[in-house]
Structure formats: structure tokens, C-alpha cells
Design a protein around this motif. Sequence first.
Motif, PDB file in Angstrom:
ATOM      1  N   ASN A   1       0.830  -1.206   0.000  1.00  0.00           N
ATOM      2  CA  ASN A   1       0.000   0.000   0.000  1.00  0.00           C
ATOM      3  C   ASN A   1       0.869   1.262   0.000  1.00  0.00           C
ATOM      4  OD1 ASN A   1      -1.832   1.960   2.190  1.00  0.00           O
ATOM      5  ND2 ASN A   1      -2.747   1.282   0.271  1.00  0.00           N
ATOM      6  N   GLN A   2       1.952   1.227   0.752  1.00  0.00           N
ATOM      7  CA  GLN A   2       2.875   2.366   0.780  1.00  0.00           C
ATOM      8  C   GLN A   2       3.539   2.599  -0.579  1.00  0.00           C
ATOM      9  OE1 GLN A   2       5.525   1.279   3.970  1.00  0.00           O
ATOM     10  NE2 GLN A   2       4.147   2.021   5.583  1.00  0.00           N
ATOM     11  N   LYS A   3       3.614   1.540  -1.384  1.00  0.00           N
ATOM     12  CA  LYS A   3       4.214   1.649  -2.724  1.00  0.00           C
ATOM     13  C   LYS A   3       3.219   2.188  -3.752  1.00  0.00           C
ATOM     14  CE  LYS A   3       7.905   0.297  -3.336  1.00  0.00           C
ATOM     15  NZ  LYS A   3       9.225   0.938  -3.136  1.00  0.00           N
ATOM     16  N   GLY A   4       1.996   2.458  -3.330  1.00  0.00           N
ATOM     17  CA  GLY A   4       1.045   3.107  -4.225  1.00  0.00           C
ATOM     18  C   GLY A   4      -0.073   2.226  -4.740  1.00  0.00           C
ATOM     19  N   TYR A   5      -0.256   1.043  -4.132  1.00  0.00           N
ATOM     20  CA  TYR A   5      -1.277   0.114  -4.614  1.00  0.00           C
ATOM     21  C   TYR A   5      -2.489   0.085  -3.685  1.00  0.00           C
ATOM     22  CZ  TYR A   5       2.585  -1.393  -7.515  1.00  0.00           C
ATOM     23  OH  TYR A   5       3.630  -1.407  -8.397  1.00  0.00           O
ATOM     24  N   THR A   6      -3.626  -0.222  -4.259  1.00  0.00           N
ATOM     25  CA  THR A   6      -4.834  -0.459  -3.474  1.00  0.00           C
ATOM     26  C   THR A   6      -4.830  -1.929  -3.078  1.00  0.00           C
ATOM     27  OG1 THR A   6      -6.075   1.273  -4.616  1.00  0.00           O
ATOM     28  CG2 THR A   6      -7.352  -0.434  -3.491  1.00  0.00           C
ATOM     29  N   VAL A   7      -4.845  -2.193  -1.787  1.00  0.00           N
ATOM     30  CA  VAL A   7      -4.579  -3.544  -1.281  1.00  0.00           C
ATOM     31  C   VAL A   7      -5.717  -4.032  -0.382  1.00  0.00           C
ATOM     32  CG1 VAL A   7      -2.970  -5.003   0.017  1.00  0.00           C
ATOM     33  CG2 VAL A   7      -2.097  -3.091  -1.360  1.00  0.00           C
ATOM     34  N   LEU A   8      -6.103  -5.288  -0.600  1.00  0.00           N
ATOM     35  CA  LEU A   8      -7.014  -5.998   0.290  1.00  0.00           C
ATOM     36  C   LEU A   8      -6.258  -7.158   0.902  1.00  0.00           C
ATOM     37  CD1 LEU A   8      -9.787  -6.806   1.475  1.00  0.00           C
ATOM     38  CD2 LEU A   8     -10.236  -8.021  -0.686  1.00  0.00           C
ATOM     39  N   GLY A   9      -6.112  -7.158   2.221  1.00  0.00           N
ATOM     40  CA  GLY A   9      -5.464  -8.260   2.921  1.00  0.00           C
ATOM     41  C   GLY A   9      -6.497  -9.235   3.443  1.00  0.00           C
ATOM     42  N   LEU A  10      -6.312 -10.512   3.139  1.00  0.00           N
ATOM     43  CA  LEU A  10      -7.247 -11.558   3.549  1.00  0.00           C
ATOM     44  C   LEU A  10      -6.522 -12.604   4.384  1.00  0.00           C
ATOM     45  CD1 LEU A  10      -9.110 -12.171   0.149  1.00  0.00           C
ATOM     46  CD2 LEU A  10      -9.838 -10.694   2.040  1.00  0.00           C
ATOM     47  N   ASP A  11      -7.164 -13.047   5.464  1.00  0.00           N
ATOM     48  CA  ASP A  11      -6.558 -14.078   6.295  1.00  0.00           C
ATOM     49  C   ASP A  11      -7.648 -14.803   7.075  1.00  0.00           C
ATOM     50  OD1 ASP A  11      -3.450 -14.599   7.199  1.00  0.00           O
ATOM     51  OD2 ASP A  11      -4.885 -15.219   8.739  1.00  0.00           O
ATOM     52  N   LEU A  12      -7.410 -16.084   7.315  1.00  0.00           N
ATOM     53  CA  LEU A  12      -8.365 -16.896   8.063  1.00  0.00           C
ATOM     54  C   LEU A  12      -8.398 -16.533   9.542  1.00  0.00           C
ATOM     55  CD1 LEU A  12     -10.284 -19.402   7.806  1.00  0.00           C
ATOM     56  CD2 LEU A  12      -8.326 -20.799   8.478  1.00  0.00           C
ATOM     57  N   SER A  13      -7.297 -15.999  10.058  1.00  0.00           N
ATOM     58  CA  SER A  13      -7.163 -15.722  11.486  1.00  0.00           C
ATOM     59  C   SER A  13      -7.906 -14.440  11.876  1.00  0.00           C
ATOM     60  CB  SER A  13      -5.692 -15.594  11.868  1.00  0.00           C
ATOM     61  OG  SER A  13      -5.550 -15.071  13.173  1.00  0.00           O
ATOM     62  N   GLU A  14      -8.923 -14.588  12.700  1.00  0.00           N
ATOM     63  CA  GLU A  14      -9.656 -13.417  13.182  1.00  0.00           C
ATOM     64  C   GLU A  14      -8.755 -12.527  14.042  1.00  0.00           C
ATOM     65  OE1 GLU A  14     -13.182 -14.669  15.175  1.00  0.00           O
ATOM     66  OE2 GLU A  14     -14.037 -15.642  13.393  1.00  0.00           O
ATOM     67  N   ALA A  15      -7.854 -13.147  14.799  1.00  0.00           N
ATOM     68  CA  ALA A  15      -6.941 -12.367  15.633  1.00  0.00           C
ATOM     69  C   ALA A  15      -6.021 -11.496  14.779  1.00  0.00           C
ATOM     70  CB  ALA A  15      -6.123 -13.301  16.529  1.00  0.00           C
ATOM     71  N   SER A  16      -5.513 -12.061  13.688  1.00  0.00           N
ATOM     72  CA  SER A  16      -4.630 -11.293  12.809  1.00  0.00           C
ATOM     73  C   SER A  16      -5.374 -10.136  12.145  1.00  0.00           C
ATOM     74  CB  SER A  16      -4.015 -12.201  11.738  1.00  0.00           C
ATOM     75  OG  SER A  16      -3.072 -13.080  12.313  1.00  0.00           O
ATOM     76  N   ILE A  17      -6.568 -10.408  11.643  1.00  0.00           N
ATOM     77  CA  ILE A  17      -7.323  -9.357  10.969  1.00  0.00           C
ATOM     78  C   ILE A  17      -7.720  -8.260  11.957  1.00  0.00           C
ATOM     79  CG2 ILE A  17      -9.475  -8.827   9.749  1.00  0.00           C
ATOM     80  CD1 ILE A  17      -7.299 -10.159   8.029  1.00  0.00           C
ATOM     81  N   SER A  18      -8.059  -8.633  13.183  1.00  0.00           N
ATOM     82  CA  SER A  18      -8.357  -7.638  14.205  1.00  0.00           C
ATOM     83  C   SER A  18      -7.154  -6.730  14.445  1.00  0.00           C
ATOM     84  CB  SER A  18      -8.769  -8.333  15.507  1.00  0.00           C
ATOM     85  OG  SER A  18      -9.032  -7.398  16.525  1.00  0.00           O
ATOM     86  N   PHE A  19      -5.958  -7.320  14.467  1.00  0.00           N
ATOM     87  CA  PHE A  19      -4.724  -6.539  14.608  1.00  0.00           C
ATOM     88  C   PHE A  19      -4.511  -5.638  13.398  1.00  0.00           C
ATOM     89  CE2 PHE A  19      -0.201  -6.067  13.664  1.00  0.00           C
ATOM     90  CZ  PHE A  19       0.301  -5.576  14.857  1.00  0.00           C
ATOM     91  N   ASP A  20      -4.773  -6.161  12.205  1.00  0.00           N
ATOM     92  CA  ASP A  20      -4.495  -5.435  10.972  1.00  0.00           C
ATOM     93  C   ASP A  20      -5.400  -4.223  10.772  1.00  0.00           C
ATOM     94  OD1 ASP A  20      -2.605  -7.359  10.406  1.00  0.00           O
ATOM     95  OD2 ASP A  20      -3.887  -8.488   9.046  1.00  0.00           O
ATOM     96  N   LYS A  21      -6.561  -4.234  11.364  1.00  0.00           N
ATOM     97  CA  LYS A  21      -7.542  -3.169  11.142  1.00  0.00           C
ATOM     98  C   LYS A  21      -6.989  -1.785  11.487  1.00  0.00           C
ATOM     99  CE  LYS A  21     -11.390  -5.254   9.729  1.00  0.00           C
ATOM    100  NZ  LYS A  21     -12.133  -4.857   8.501  1.00  0.00           N
ATOM    101  N   GLN A  22      -5.996  -1.733  12.375  1.00  0.00           N
ATOM    102  CA  GLN A  22      -5.418  -0.443  12.759  1.00  0.00           C
ATOM    103  C   GLN A  22      -4.720   0.257  11.590  1.00  0.00           C
ATOM    104  OE1 GLN A  22      -1.699  -0.738  15.261  1.00  0.00           O
ATOM    105  NE2 GLN A  22      -2.058  -2.961  15.020  1.00  0.00           N
ATOM    106  N   PHE A  23      -4.345  -0.515  10.564  1.00  0.00           N
ATOM    107  CA  PHE A  23      -3.598   0.050   9.442  1.00  0.00           C
ATOM    108  C   PHE A  23      -4.495   0.484   8.279  1.00  0.00           C
ATOM    109  CE2 PHE A  23      -0.738  -3.315  11.257  1.00  0.00           C
ATOM    110  CZ  PHE A  23       0.134  -2.439  11.899  1.00  0.00           C
ATOM    111  N   GLU A  24      -5.774   0.251   8.380  1.00  0.00           N
ATOM    112  CA  GLU A  24      -6.664   0.514   7.250  1.00  0.00           C
ATOM    113  C   GLU A  24      -6.724   1.993   6.893  1.00  0.00           C
ATOM    114  OE1 GLU A  24      -9.937  -3.037   7.035  1.00  0.00           O
ATOM    115  OE2 GLU A  24     -10.461  -1.304   8.267  1.00  0.00           O
ATOM    116  N   ASN A  25      -6.881   2.232   5.598  1.00  0.00           N
ATOM    117  CA  ASN A  25      -7.108   3.587   5.087  1.00  0.00           C
ATOM    118  C   ASN A  25      -7.975   3.472   3.834  1.00  0.00           C
ATOM    119  OD1 ASN A  25      -5.341   3.153   2.756  1.00  0.00           O
ATOM    120  ND2 ASN A  25      -3.631   3.353   4.184  1.00  0.00           N
ATOM    121  N   GLU A  26      -8.073   4.534   3.059  1.00  0.00           N
ATOM    122  CA  GLU A  26      -8.954   4.517   1.893  1.00  0.00           C
ATOM    123  C   GLU A  26      -8.541   3.483   0.850  1.00  0.00           C
ATOM    124  OE1 GLU A  26      -9.261   8.398   0.246  1.00  0.00           O
ATOM    125  OE2 GLU A  26     -10.406   9.216   1.955  1.00  0.00           O
ATOM    126  N   THR A  27      -7.269   3.119   0.825  1.00  0.00           N
ATOM    127  CA  THR A  27      -6.779   2.172  -0.191  1.00  0.00           C
ATOM    128  C   THR A  27      -6.182   0.899   0.409  1.00  0.00           C
ATOM    129  OG1 THR A  27      -4.658   3.359  -0.283  1.00  0.00           O
ATOM    130  CG2 THR A  27      -6.346   3.980  -1.904  1.00  0.00           C
TER     131      THR A  27
END
Length: 240
Positions: A59-85
Amino acid sequence: MDWFESWFNTPYYHILYKDRDFVEAENFIDKLLAEIRLPQHSTIIDLACGHGRHSVYLNQKGYTVLGLDLSEASISFDKQFENETLSFRVHDMRNPIQGEKVDAVMNLFTSFGYFDQDDDDEKVFESVAQALKPGGIFVLDFLNADYVEHTLVSESLTVKDNISFSIHKKIDNNRVIKDIRFSDNGQDFHYEEKVKLHSFEKLKSLAEKHQLSYVTRWGDYQLGSLSDNSPRCIILFQKK
């Protein structure tokens, strides 16, 4: 419950692997992006994104990114990094990916080969193919089965955050099985990791069954050529 559903949802998984080389990972992504020439603002799915470090960097390199993972704990952690892209959601890679088709799917750092049933592996390729635009690319970063078979270390002990992880590895039924045991706060824990030793030919065959054409391959994170002595098997496919 499959081994990856329980193990990946524990804090101990991230403690054990917390010293992974982020600089090496980012250098690999830089080299990969230079090679595949994916235009900025392209859409990318980071499939099995874990704690999101690759999603964030892409995402920092300029791409629109969707991160997918089976782990609810990981995705809960990742939510802090979300932005428009940059966004994250819980997803089983065997299932169809909902949403608009994307320019690229990346499955990085041995996030495949976990399933007991061969048809589950095929479902992943089917899901990826359905998610890609025509001409879109799929990067599969997998271990090199030949290299693993010749370099396997059967026993090791590593200490992280004052926890001693006793690790035993073996190859059984064409799988690398890692037995992980440790104690914390007076409680004993036992987890396993199991990864199939898929050959390049097998991965290529699975891809081509789902309209994903082989383009090229590399054997390490410097994008060197693949040989029996290469630690990785990184394959680039393109959607027909």
C-alpha cells in the motif's frame, strides 16, 4: 479444527516468528515489483496476509490492497492500518473472493500447502483465478521441496520472550511436519505445522487447470534462478 486455525490465532505463533527479516521481505517485494512492472494504483489481494506487513508495504508503494486471512486475531490486529486504499477482512482462501476483480494476487512466504485434502489446494487456485482480471498476475511464493528434503534440521530450540520453543521436524507422507512444544505461566502447549512438499510441476499443473499460465520462476528472494539448491520456489502466473 485444522492446525492452522488454532495455531495462527494464538499470540505464541507471532512470538515464535517475530524475528522474521522485514528488511529482506521488503527488498524482495521491491525486486518483485520491478520485475512484474505492475502499474501504480493497481489493485492487489494479499492472500493469507497474517499481521499485514506485506499489505502495508504494498500500500505504501502506491497500490490499493485488500489483505485476507483466516485468522480473526490477525485481521483484528491489521484493522489499525486501514485507510482509503488498504483494507482487511477474514477469509478462507479456499472460498470465492467477493468483490471486483483485481490486477494481482500475492500469496507470500509459504502460505499455501496447509490442507489435508488435495481438492482444497485446487480450490485455492480456482478462487485466485476467479478473483483476477484477464491478464492479471498471481505470485505464489512457496518452499522448494527438493531443498527442504536435503536440508531439514530435525531438532532445534529457540527462546523468544523468555519462552523456550522445542521444535522437531520430520517429513512424512510428502509433508513437512513441525512439532512445537513450550511452556508459559506453568501451562504446557503443543502445536503442529504441516506443509505439503508440492513440486514446481504440481503447482504449475494446478494453476493451468484454472486458466493461470506459467510465466517464470525464481529460487530466492533476490530473484535468482531456481535450482535444487534454491531455498524458495517463487512462481509467476498470468490469468488467460
